[in-house]
Write a protein that holds these residues in place. Sequence first.
Motif, mmCIF file in Angstrom:
data_model
loop_
_atom_site.group_PDB
_atom_site.id
_atom_site.type_symbol
_atom_site.label_atom_id
_atom_site.label_comp_id
_atom_site.label_asym_id
_atom_site.label_seq_id
_atom_site.Cartn_x
_atom_site.Cartn_y
_atom_site.Cartn_z
ATOM 1 N N VAL A 258 0.880 -1.167 0.000
ATOM 2 C CA VAL A 258 0.000 0.000 0.000
ATOM 3 C C VAL A 258 0.918 1.217 0.000
ATOM 4 O O VAL A 258 1.643 1.463 0.958
ATOM 5 C CB VAL A 258 -0.941 0.007 1.229
ATOM 6 C CG1 VAL A 258 -1.765 1.281 1.261
ATOM 7 C CG2 VAL A 258 -1.850 -1.209 1.208
ATOM 8 N N THR A 259 0.901 1.947 -1.109
ATOM 9 C CA THR A 259 1.815 3.079 -1.251
ATOM 10 C C THR A 259 1.239 4.379 -0.721
ATOM 11 O O THR A 259 1.976 5.326 -0.472
ATOM 12 C CB THR A 259 2.219 3.268 -2.724
ATOM 13 O OG1 THR A 259 1.044 3.471 -3.505
ATOM 14 C CG2 THR A 259 2.985 2.057 -3.231
ATOM 15 N N GLY A 260 -0.070 4.427 -0.561
ATOM 16 C CA GLY A 260 -0.670 5.637 -0.023
ATOM 17 C C GLY A 260 -2.168 5.520 0.085
ATOM 18 O O GLY A 260 -2.794 4.652 -0.523
ATOM 19 N N VAL A 261 -2.729 6.404 0.897
ATOM 20 C CA VAL A 261 -4.172 6.523 1.048
ATOM 21 C C VAL A 261 -4.493 8.000 0.991
ATOM 22 O O VAL A 261 -3.840 8.810 1.653
ATOM 23 C CB VAL A 261 -4.667 5.923 2.389
ATOM 24 C CG1 VAL A 261 -6.151 6.176 2.579
ATOM 25 C CG2 VAL A 261 -4.364 4.436 2.458
ATOM 26 N N LYS A 262 -5.459 8.351 0.188
ATOM 27 C CA LYS A 262 -5.895 9.747 0.076
ATOM 28 C C LYS A 262 -7.356 9.815 0.491
ATOM 29 O O LYS A 262 -8.218 9.248 -0.160
ATOM 30 C CB LYS A 262 -5.696 10.245 -1.364
ATOM 31 C CG LYS A 262 -5.997 11.710 -1.542
ATOM 32 C CD LYS A 262 -5.007 12.545 -0.775
ATOM 33 C CE LYS A 262 -5.330 14.023 -0.966
ATOM 34 N NZ LYS A 262 -4.741 14.846 0.048
ATOM 35 N N ARG B 177 -9.153 6.758 -1.284
ATOM 36 C CA ARG B 177 -8.475 6.128 -2.424
ATOM 37 C C ARG B 177 -7.257 5.420 -1.862
ATOM 38 O O ARG B 177 -6.394 6.045 -1.251
ATOM 39 C CB ARG B 177 -8.046 7.161 -3.441
ATOM 40 C CG ARG B 177 -9.182 7.766 -4.201
ATOM 41 C CD ARG B 177 -8.650 8.731 -5.220
ATOM 42 N NE ARG B 177 -9.719 9.118 -6.116
ATOM 43 C CZ ARG B 177 -9.573 10.018 -7.062
ATOM 44 N NH1 ARG B 177 -8.406 10.604 -7.246
ATOM 45 N NH2 ARG B 177 -10.582 10.313 -7.833
ATOM 46 N N VAL B 178 -7.199 4.126 -2.092
ATOM 47 C CA VAL B 178 -6.100 3.310 -1.582
ATOM 48 C C VAL B 178 -5.221 2.950 -2.767
ATOM 49 O O VAL B 178 -5.653 2.242 -3.671
ATOM 50 C CB VAL B 178 -6.626 2.037 -0.878
ATOM 51 C CG1 VAL B 178 -5.470 1.228 -0.315
ATOM 52 C CG2 VAL B 178 -7.630 2.406 0.208
ATOM 53 N N PHE B 179 -3.992 3.451 -2.758
ATOM 54 C CA PHE B 179 -3.059 3.203 -3.852
ATOM 55 C C PHE B 179 -2.192 2.008 -3.490
ATOM 56 O O PHE B 179 -1.552 1.986 -2.435
ATOM 57 C CB PHE B 179 -2.198 4.438 -4.104
ATOM 58 C CG PHE B 179 -2.998 5.608 -4.587
ATOM 59 C CD1 PHE B 179 -3.280 5.770 -5.926
ATOM 60 C CD2 PHE B 179 -3.500 6.535 -3.687
ATOM 61 C CE1 PHE B 179 -4.038 6.839 -6.379
ATOM 62 C CE2 PHE B 179 -4.257 7.612 -4.124
ATOM 63 C CZ PHE B 179 -4.532 7.763 -5.471
ATOM 64 N N VAL B 180 -2.204 0.999 -4.367
ATOM 65 C CA VAL B 180 -1.430 -0.213 -4.123
ATOM 66 C C VAL B 180 -0.506 -0.482 -5.302
ATOM 67 O O VAL B 180 -0.824 -0.183 -6.445
ATOM 68 C CB VAL B 180 -2.334 -1.445 -3.871
ATOM 69 C CG1 VAL B 180 -3.147 -1.271 -2.606
ATOM 70 C CG2 VAL B 180 -3.232 -1.731 -5.037
ATOM 71 N N ILE C 211 -6.863 1.524 -6.133
ATOM 72 C CA ILE C 211 -6.276 2.029 -7.369
ATOM 73 C C ILE C 211 -4.836 1.533 -7.468
ATOM 74 O O ILE C 211 -4.082 1.624 -6.494
ATOM 75 C CB ILE C 211 -6.297 3.571 -7.400
ATOM 76 C CG1 ILE C 211 -7.732 4.076 -7.288
ATOM 77 C CG2 ILE C 211 -5.612 4.106 -8.652
ATOM 78 C CD1 ILE C 211 -7.836 5.570 -7.082
ATOM 79 N N GLU C 212 -4.478 1.016 -8.629
ATOM 80 C CA GLU C 212 -3.093 0.568 -8.817
ATOM 81 C C GLU C 212 -2.182 1.782 -8.962
ATOM 82 O O GLU C 212 -2.418 2.660 -9.793
ATOM 83 C CB GLU C 212 -2.963 -0.326 -10.044
ATOM 84 C CG GLU C 212 -1.546 -0.853 -10.208
ATOM 85 C CD GLU C 212 -1.358 -1.753 -11.408
ATOM 86 O OE1 GLU C 212 -0.259 -2.312 -11.530
ATOM 87 O OE2 GLU C 212 -2.290 -1.895 -12.217
ATOM 88 N N ASP C 213 -1.155 1.813 -8.135
ATOM 89 C CA ASP C 213 -0.142 2.856 -8.219
ATOM 90 C C ASP C 213 0.861 2.408 -9.279
ATOM 91 O O ASP C 213 1.577 1.429 -9.094
ATOM 92 C CB ASP C 213 0.547 3.039 -6.870
ATOM 93 C CG ASP C 213 1.561 4.163 -6.858
ATOM 94 O OD1 ASP C 213 1.871 4.712 -7.944
ATOM 95 O OD2 ASP C 213 2.049 4.500 -5.771
ATOM 96 N N GLN C 214 0.897 3.102 -10.387
ATOM 97 C CA GLN C 214 1.738 2.690 -11.509
ATOM 98 C C GLN C 214 3.031 3.486 -11.595
ATOM 99 O O GLN C 214 3.680 3.512 -12.630
ATOM 100 C CB GLN C 214 0.948 2.805 -12.802
ATOM 101 C CG GLN C 214 -0.240 1.874 -12.836
ATOM 102 C CD GLN C 214 -0.982 1.942 -14.143
ATOM 103 O OE1 GLN C 214 -0.943 2.941 -14.847
ATOM 104 N NE2 GLN C 214 -1.672 0.867 -14.473
ATOM 105 N N THR C 215 3.432 4.101 -10.503
ATOM 106 C CA THR C 215 4.639 4.908 -10.494
ATOM 107 C C THR C 215 5.858 4.095 -10.916
ATOM 108 O O THR C 215 6.659 4.543 -11.740
ATOM 109 C CB THR C 215 4.868 5.511 -9.100
ATOM 110 O OG1 THR C 215 3.707 6.271 -8.739
ATOM 111 C CG2 THR C 215 6.076 6.419 -9.083
#
Length: 135
Positions: free
Chosen positions: A36-40, A49-52, A94-98
């Motif tokens: 989990v890279t972040g939550v907004k 929004r949960v970025f994974v 949401i997939e974090d595509q960084t």
Amino acid sequence: MPKNYPRADRVEKLAREVLGEAIQELKDPRIGFVTVTGVKMSRDLRQARVFVSALGSDEDREVTIGAIQHATPHLRAILGREVRLRRLPELEIIEDQTAQNSERIEQLLRGLGVSKPPEVAPGDSPPGQGDVKGD
């Protein structure tokens, strides 16, 4: 200039920790290595929004994200037990595509013959950014 919302910031940090642990504990074989890279959180704390970030091929990542989205009600219940809120936020996974975007940019630059910038040793200043002496 955006206004700071310290409570939302605290809830985001706590939600990231709780959801990160909860996802690791899911016993779904479709879920690979996930971070989990972040939550907004929205200002009213009703939506999150949960970025994974998931490792693997495009297909593996897609399957993993789908499995996590399927587990959203369970993750939301865990979040409700661990974080005291009047209302549980709706979770959007949401997939974090960084990482993928960064790799793609590096591939494009290598294709153009552009090399990486020189590595800077810890404590050294990058070229052109040395200490400026005062008058």
